[in-house]
Scaffold this active site. Structure first.
Site, short mmCIF file in Angstrom:
data_model
loop_
_atom_site.label_atom_id
_atom_site.label_comp_id
_atom_site.label_asym_id
_atom_site.label_seq_id
_atom_site.Cartn_x
_atom_site.Cartn_y
_atom_site.Cartn_z
N THR A 1 106.20 -60.50 -52.13
CA THR A 1 107.14 -59.58 -52.48
C THR A 1 107.56 -58.81 -51.21
OG1 THR A 1 105.69 -58.15 -53.15
CG2 THR A 1 107.06 -59.33 -54.91
N GLY B 1 113.24 -65.53 -55.60
CA GLY B 1 114.53 -65.55 -56.16
C GLY B 1 115.01 -66.70 -56.86
N SER C 1 102.87 -66.81 -58.75
CA SER C 1 101.59 -66.19 -59.23
C SER C 1 102.12 -64.82 -59.76
CB SER C 1 100.77 -66.17 -57.98
OG SER C 1 99.55 -65.26 -58.39
N CYS D 1 99.45 -59.05 -50.82
CA CYS D 1 100.21 -58.16 -51.86
C CYS D 1 100.14 -56.75 -51.42
CB CYS D 1 98.98 -57.86 -53.23
SG CYS D 1 99.43 -57.06 -54.50
N ASN E 1 107.92 -54.34 -58.12
CA ASN E 1 106.70 -54.38 -59.10
C ASN E 1 105.60 -54.04 -58.27
OD1 ASN E 1 104.27 -56.10 -58.75
ND2 ASN E 1 105.91 -57.42 -58.19
#
Ligand SMILES: Cc1cc2nc3c(=O)[nH]c(=O)nc-3n(C[C@H](O)[C@H](O)[C@H](O)COP(=O)(O)O)c2cc1C
Lengths: 300, 258
Positions: free
Chosen positions: A191, A242, A20, A128, A68
């Protein structure tokens, strides 16, 4: 040779998906990739209303990866259904919609709006690291995660994937909470929170100061977390972090993932997803593997 | 619009043309698809550096499938490119972005304004444009580049920050120094310059198109990394944040909140 996998009753022609937020709604990469070749397209996070996201700079390269802090910019569920979903439904692939929200009600609204659509599964982003309210809070406390998962499960017509954050002390505790609340599958990892500083300007590189790290440098962490989680729960896991080649993807399958997703490496090589599909087939041929499912959790 | 691709290009030649500024010719089929103001993503070789470096296209030779990039060494990736020699290979992603609306200049008085590393895209633009071309170039010092190439396509005016060549100051000072006039402006350069152009264009009722820069990741509109504030709702996310790599890099000056 059979590359099909089943997750929560949904059949995927192969175990390769997009992560995503790294593949838009598929449209942006359709010049490069025949979307029909993919097990699923997982869309960018969508909320009940449009979100502006964070100020720029939002991205930075780091050694072997990137940071990000997009902040989940998205057009909201109305535009998403009209444009992005309509586009994806032309393809012979599963569509998994990634859902974000600031409150439980936000998530529930999106989940309800999607209930009468041909979407195959819902992926709930409670991990997130780049938005202050909601989102990550649900993914870092086992009781909050249990609560939001059970509320979504009550409303959802499609199977529910809970997307877990690696930014916790014990990811298996979170995985167990999601499973206990009825989650049909897990996806991981989102992340890892990171930071980069420009030493010449003595400033943070990202406007948000911190950002989520992804790309090849995080892969060993992700593989380890998938392995630990596969030991701790019975529900299927979609592994990511990754992945840039079939070799990477196979590591995740062997660690216990039932499927994999390609994220940041799409930016490096826009053909990665299809190359991973082909590479898994070549590997199966090389080792005489009849069913790709034989690989799942086969590490010893 | 032409299909975007990732291809391997061959280095035809490279030379340094000013302090930290390199002039690179590549052979690639992508050259055929290029419109002025578009860019490519150039990939470093090392696996530690992943993301394509957005570099604007300076010039093309479509018959020979050649593409010219003039860029400044700004970090490890571009330093690696600067060491490339004829025969070396570079992976590039392209062709990216919307480009300048060249036709808006037809038969009109135009300012093509380039500041520093914003100068290179002005060359392909000047070549393609049909109009009264007044080319205003801003440099830091006497290390000029591309001013001779550009002089073939219009009247070139130079400004330098230190006053060593031409008008002392920036491209805006050229307008005053020579009392120049335009109906349309097309510009690329640092943000303060673009802000000044936006203001000047608004005050004088001139149509202006400016090319923006931002840190990018995917280059194809997927990651939403490189957005800029827009005055109206943007076409993609409907939140006044347009993607510079896709809706841009060229915007009508009044459309963006810079
Ligand atoms: C630019 C970018 C945007 C992302 N946006 C989302 C998102 O909207 N929702 C989400 O659940 N994960 C998002 N992620 C996380 C990825 O889906 C994935 O979990 C993570 O990047 C690890 O995979 P990778 O190393 O292959 O990129 C994003 C990642 C990147 C790099």
């Amino acid at each position: 040779m059979n590359t099909e996998v089943k997750i929560a009753g949904v059949t995927f022609k192969n175990p390769v998906m997009t992560a995503s937020g790294t593949f838009g709604s598929g449209m942006e990469y359709s010049d490069f990739v025949d979307l029909n070749r993919l097990g699923a397209v997982v869309t960018k996070g969508v909320a009940n209303v449009p979100w502006e996201g964070n100020p720029t700079p939002r991205v930075a390269e780091v050694y072997g990866g990137m940071l990000n802090a997009i902040g989940l910019q998205n057009p909201g569920i109305d535009v998403f259904m009209e444009r992005d979903l309509a586009f994806l439904q032309k393809y012979d692939t599963n569509v998994i919609v990634n859902v974000c929200g600031k409150t439980v009600e936000d998530y529930l609204e999106v989940v309800e709006r999607l209930s009468d659509t041909a979407v195959s599964m819902l992926e709930i982003n409670v991990s997130c690291p780049n938005v202050k309210e909601g989102a990550i809070v649900f993914g870092q406390k086992a009781d909050s995660l249990y609560d939001i998962t059970s509320q979504i499960k009550r409303k959802a017509k499609q199977p529910v994937i809970m997307k877990l954050s690696p930014n916790v002390t014990d990811i298996t505790e979170m995985a167990r909470a999601a499973e206990a609340a009825g989650a049909d599958a897990l996806s991981m990892i989102n992340t890892i929170t990171g930071m980069k500083i420009d030493i010449h300007r003595k400033k943070f590189v990202l406007a948000n100061k911190t950002g989520g790290m992804s790309g090849p440098a995080v892969k060993p962490v992700a593989v380890r977390m998938v392995y630990q989680t596969a030991q701790a729960v019975k529900i299927p896991i979609i592994g990511m972090g990754g992945i840039g080649s079939a070799e990477d993807a196979i590591e995740f399958l062997l660690a216990g993932a039932s499927a994999v997703a390609v994220g940041a490496m799409n930016f490096v090589n826009p053909y990665t997803t299809v190359e991973v599909v082909e590479g898994i087939e070549a590997y199966m041929k090389q080792y005489g593997i009849e069913n790709v499912t034989e690989l799942i959790g086969a590490v010893t | 619009m032409a299909q975007k691709r990732k291809v391997t290009a061959t280095v035809i030649s490279q030379k340094q043309i000013a302090e930290q500024i390199y002039d690179l010719w590549l052979e690639t089929k992508l050259a055929k698809d290029v419109r002025p103001g578009q860019f490519v993503g150039v990939y470093p070789h090392g696996e530690s550096m992943l993301l394509p470096r957005p570099i604007s296209i300076c010039e093309t030779d479509k018959e020979k499938n050649r593409l010219r990039l003039v860029y400044r060494v700004a970090g490890k990736g571009t330093a690696e490119f600067s060491a490339c020699k004829a025969g070396d290979r570079l992976d590039i992603l392209g062709v990216l972005g919307n480009g300048f609306p060249v036709d808006r200049a037809k038969g009109k008085r135009v300012f093509l304004m380039g500041g520093g590393i914003g100068i290179p895209p002005m060359l392909e633009l000047a070549k393609a444009m049909d109009g009264k071309k007044q080319i205003l170039l801003g440099y830091r010092n006497k290390e000029l580049f591309l001013e001779e190439d550009l002089a073939e396509y219009g009247d070139v005016y130079v400004a330098t920050e230190d006053g060593s060549v031409g008008t002392k100051g920036n491209v805006m000072d050229i307008i005053n120094a020579y009392s120049l006039q335009a109906d349309v402006i097309m510009a690329c350069g640092p943000m303060p310059m673009l802000r000044a152009i936006k203001k000047y264009a608004a005050q004088n009722g001139i149509e202006a198109y400016i090319s923006l820069e931002e840190r990018m990741a995917c280059g194809v509109g997927a990651c939403l990394g490189c957005v800029c504030r827009t005055t109206k709702t943007d076409a993609h996310s409907h939140v006044n944040n347009a993607r510079i790599c896709t809706e841009g890099p060229v915007f009508e000056a009044g459309e963006v909140d810079i």
